[in-house]
Design an enzyme around this catalytic site. Structure first.
Site, PDB file in Angstrom:
ATOM      1  CG  ASN A 137      -0.364   0.043   2.499  1.00 46.34           C
ATOM      2  OD1 ASN A 137       0.755  -0.416   2.689  1.00 46.34           O
ATOM      3  ND2 ASN A 137      -1.055   0.624   3.454  1.00 46.34           N
ATOM      4  CD  GLU A 235       5.316  -0.612  13.160  1.00 41.72           C
ATOM      5  OE1 GLU A 235       4.170  -0.168  13.363  1.00 41.72           O
ATOM      6  OE2 GLU A 235       6.271  -0.371  13.928  1.00 41.72           O
ATOM      7  CB  CYS A 269      -1.695   0.970   8.183  1.00 47.07           C
ATOM      8  SG  CYS A 269      -0.444   2.258   8.209  1.00 47.07           S
ATOM      9  CE  LYS A 441      -7.655  -2.912  21.756  1.00 44.82           C
ATOM     10  NZ  LYS A 441      -8.707  -1.884  21.760  1.00 44.82           N
ATOM     11  CD  GLU A 448       8.401   0.532  10.472  1.00 44.00           C
ATOM     12  OE1 GLU A 448       9.393  -0.069  10.025  1.00 44.00           O
ATOM     13  OE2 GLU A 448       7.357   0.683   9.826  1.00 44.00           O
TER      14      GLU A 448
HETATM   15  P1  NAD Z   1       0.062  -8.880   3.762  1.00 48.38           P
HETATM   16  O1  NAD Z   1       0.104  -9.266   5.186  1.00 48.38           O
HETATM   17  O2  NAD Z   1      -0.764  -9.672   2.837  1.00 48.38           O
HETATM   18  O3  NAD Z   1       1.539  -8.869   3.140  1.00 48.38           O
HETATM   19  C1  NAD Z   1       2.583  -8.102   3.699  1.00 48.38           C
HETATM   20  C2  NAD Z   1       3.908  -8.683   3.271  1.00 48.38           C
HETATM   21  O4  NAD Z   1       4.051  -9.979   3.864  1.00 48.38           O
HETATM   22  C3  NAD Z   1       4.083  -8.895   1.764  1.00 48.38           C
HETATM   23  O5  NAD Z   1       5.403  -8.567   1.381  1.00 48.38           O
HETATM   24  C4  NAD Z   1       3.866 -10.391   1.610  1.00 48.38           C
HETATM   25  O6  NAD Z   1       4.494 -10.928   0.477  1.00 48.38           O
HETATM   26  C5  NAD Z   1       4.495 -10.905   2.897  1.00 48.38           C
HETATM   27  N1  NAD Z   1       4.081 -12.261   3.294  1.00 48.38           N
HETATM   28  C6  NAD Z   1       2.937 -12.915   2.971  1.00 48.38           C
HETATM   29  N2  NAD Z   1       2.960 -14.178   3.489  1.00 48.38           N
HETATM   30  C7  NAD Z   1       4.129 -14.294   4.161  1.00 48.38           C
HETATM   31  C8  NAD Z   1       4.744 -15.345   4.905  1.00 48.38           C
HETATM   32  N3  NAD Z   1       4.150 -16.526   5.035  1.00 48.38           N
HETATM   33  N4  NAD Z   1       5.951 -15.120   5.466  1.00 48.38           N
HETATM   34  C9  NAD Z   1       6.572 -13.933   5.341  1.00 48.38           C
HETATM   35  N5  NAD Z   1       6.049 -12.913   4.626  1.00 48.38           N
HETATM   36  C10 NAD Z   1       4.842 -13.077   4.049  1.00 48.38           C
HETATM   37  O7  NAD Z   1      -0.387  -7.342   3.759  1.00 48.38           O
HETATM   38  P2  NAD Z   1      -0.704  -6.424   2.502  1.00 48.38           P
HETATM   39  O8  NAD Z   1      -2.018  -6.837   1.935  1.00 48.38           O
HETATM   40  O9  NAD Z   1       0.482  -6.333   1.614  1.00 48.38           O
HETATM   41  O10 NAD Z   1      -0.841  -4.979   3.223  1.00 48.38           O
HETATM   42  C11 NAD Z   1      -2.005  -4.506   3.792  1.00 48.38           C
HETATM   43  C12 NAD Z   1      -1.984  -4.637   5.312  1.00 48.38           C
HETATM   44  O11 NAD Z   1      -0.825  -4.006   5.853  1.00 48.38           O
HETATM   45  C13 NAD Z   1      -3.165  -3.941   5.970  1.00 48.38           C
HETATM   46  O12 NAD Z   1      -3.661  -4.734   7.017  1.00 48.38           O
HETATM   47  C14 NAD Z   1      -2.539  -2.652   6.512  1.00 48.38           C
HETATM   48  O13 NAD Z   1      -3.250  -2.054   7.588  1.00 48.38           O
HETATM   49  C15 NAD Z   1      -1.193  -3.146   6.927  1.00 48.38           C
HETATM   50  N6  NAD Z   1      -0.244  -2.034   7.034  1.00 48.38           N
HETATM   51  C16 NAD Z   1       0.218  -1.681   8.273  1.00 48.38           C
HETATM   52  C17 NAD Z   1       1.084  -0.587   8.417  1.00 48.38           C
HETATM   53  C18 NAD Z   1       1.618  -0.155   9.755  1.00 48.38           C
HETATM   54  O14 NAD Z   1       2.573   0.617   9.782  1.00 48.38           O
HETATM   55  N7  NAD Z   1       1.055  -0.610  10.860  1.00 48.38           N
HETATM   56  C19 NAD Z   1       1.488   0.113   7.273  1.00 48.38           C
HETATM   57  C20 NAD Z   1       1.002  -0.286   6.028  1.00 48.38           C
HETATM   58  C21 NAD Z   1       0.143  -1.360   5.922  1.00 48.38           C
END
Ligand code: NAD
Length: 467
Positions: A137, A235, A269, A441, A448
């Site tokens: 995202n 995160e 997020c 939570k 970060e």
């Molecule tokens: P996702 O969890 O599907 O994927 C995130 C990353 O994890 C990708 O690079 C993916 O390839 C990797 N991944 C997937 N399976 C894995 C595994 N088994 N082992 C290791 N890595 C693996 O998330 P997304 O759809 O890419 O992003 C959206 C989510 O991220 C939303 O829930 C959003 O709120 C969250 N987000 C959080 C923050 C924050 O700072 N808290 C910032 C941006 C996005």
């Protein structure tokens, strides 16, 4: 995880359905080679002074700024966000690298009072080889959030971008290399989460892993990492509440809700994901909000004037569409604007969805309790601050929250009582590089940005010197 198993990943432009480029699908072996190369490079990089490392980050940031148009166009092509948002993100990436470069000289330990044992002091040292797993995202900004502190602290870093948006990360890596950061000190491994991502999580040779993504994947990564001795930063997802008090400046709160929810097509997020409005201003607020949201120009992010791009892919659009489809019938809610797949012929090959506002859904329904990752904003009416805070804290998430008010009392009460890693007053969403950011939570652990993130990439060694 449902990508076709070939050794190439085709990155799809979500606005057109066409290819934006291809990358290698790295295997576990590729990740292990990257770790091996980083291990060879670590001592040389760690031995440089923080100032020398900072110089290379400053150069990189300057080059990123100079090439921001080219980088932003690539980001829009692979992710879909409008060009102005992509430019903001590229500039944000440069700003984060500059921030960490600028504080490189501040890394220090403590000198402790002389005791019966002599003098004691602590020194801060890099951890070794670190990993970063990045979502689609905000791929470039989040890459910078991890790269800046990891490299300034003297670590090597291996980044695994989402397979939906690896292209800009690769280009940023090439820029860092051209500015003098060695390829084995900073590398990008493109590939699926289940293969390349889990190789980083499972490895005992990765000293720290910073993961950003969904709660579900984060929990899985935590299990994979368990027992490997690595420091894990998570995160994760959020469902940020926004509370609008009776004394708020209604026009600026409406503008804040629109920017906070529909930026990045609602896929942020810390987007405003739930609105709680006090009852005496609710009708005026909903009317003004609906009017503004219905005017958001949706389209291909490359076209000037576009304010909102497509969702990341057709699956995401299908999911949002399914969620909304029964909301009026099953929950007695009212869709005030939007609610459908964008139907104009020129947009039919992209994953577009109308910016949507929903009122009257029960406060305990999924719109308020789950993370909805798309341009849908549910609005609930509350009678007072106590009810607003109770509803805001109802979910398993604790990422961000905001309160809109002119009253100091309301501001204090909300900042004190809201379960969130960051609380804004009269604002939502923006986070400057020096401000620590992270969740409570199930939204994660660790921070970060700011000095807090720099600490996550260093270990403290205590020395006691007896004369
Ligand atoms: P996702 O969890 O599907 O994927 C995130 C990353 O994890 C990708 O690079 C993916 O390839 C990797 N991944 C997937 N399976 C894995 C595994 N088994 N082992 C290791 N890595 C693996 O998330 P997304 O759809 O890419 O992003 C959206 C989510 O991220 C939303 O829930 C959003 O709120 C969250 N987000 C959080 C923050 C924050 O700072 N808290 C910032 C941006 C996005």
């Amino acid at each position: 995880m449902n990508e076709k198993e070939t050794d190439i990943i085709d990155v799809i432009n979500p606005a057109t359905g066409e290819s934006a480029g291809t990358v290698k699908r790295c295997t576990k072996d590729d990740v292990h080679s990257a770790i091996e190369m980083a291990e060879d490079a670590f001592s040389g990089w760690a031995a440089k002074s923080p100032r020398e490392r900072a110089k290379l980050l400053f150069l990189s940031a300057q080059e990123i700024r100079e090439r921001q148009t080219e980088l932003a166009e690539l980001l829009t092509a692979e992710q879909g966000k409008p060009l102005f948002e992509a430019k903001n993100e590229i500039q944000g990436c440069a700003a984060v690298l500059e921030y960490y470069a600028s504080i490189s000289g501040t890394v220090r330990g403590d000198f402790l009072p002389k005791s019966d044992y002599g003098y004691s002091f602590t020194v801060k040292k890099p951890l070794g080889i670190c990993g970063a797993i990045i979502p689609w995202n905000m791929p470039v900004l989040i890459l910078a959030w991890k790269t800046g502190p990891a490299l300034v602290a003297g670590n090597c870093l291996i980044v695994k971008p989402s397979s939906k948006t690896p292209l800009t990360s690769q280009k940023i890596a090439a820029i860092l290399h051209s500015c003098g950061i060695p390829e084995d000190v900073f590398s990008v491994v493109t590939g699926s989460g289940s293969e390349a991502g889990s190789a980083l999580a499972e490895s005992r040779r990765i000293a720290a892993l910073s993961f950003t993504g969904s709660v579900e994947t984060g929990n899985f990564v935590e299990k994979l990492s368990c027992g490997t001795g690595k420091r894990l930063t998570l995160e994760l997802g959020g469902s940020d509440p926004m509370i609008v008090c009776s004394d708020a400046d209604i026009d600026s709160a409406v503008a804040g809700a629109v920017a906070g929810r529909y930026y990045n097509c609602g896929q942020t997020c810390t987007a405003v994901k739930r609105l709680y409005v006090m009852e005496d201003i609710a009708e005026e607020f909903k009317r003004k909000l609906t009017e503004k949201v219905s005017q958001i120009k949706t389209g291909n992010g490359m076209i000037k004037g576009t304010k909102m791009g497509p969702l990341i892919d057709m699956d995401a659009r299908e999911k949002i569409s399914m969620l909304i489809s029964g909301i009026e019938r099953d929950y007695g809610a009212e869709i005030l604007t939007g609610g459908k797949i964008t139907g104009t012929p020129e947009l039919k090959s992209g994953s577009f969805f109308e910016p949507t506002v929903i009122a009257g859904a029960p406060k305990d329904c999924f719109l308020f309790t789950e993370e909805i990752f798309g341009p849908v904003l549910p609005v609930a009416v509350v009678k007072d601050m106590d009810e607003a805070i109770e509803e805001a804290n109802r979910t398993k998430f604790g990422l961000g929250a905001s309160v809109w008010t002119k009253s100091l009392k309301n501001s204090f009460e909300a900042t004190e009582m809201l379960d969130a890693g960051i609380v804004w007053v009269n604002r939502h969403l923006k986070i400057p590089p020096e401000v620590p950011f992270g969740g409570e939570k199930e939204s994660g652990s660790g921070r970060e940005n700011g000095l807090s993130a720099l600490d996550r990439y260093m270990k403290e060694k205590t020395v006691i010197m007896t004369p």
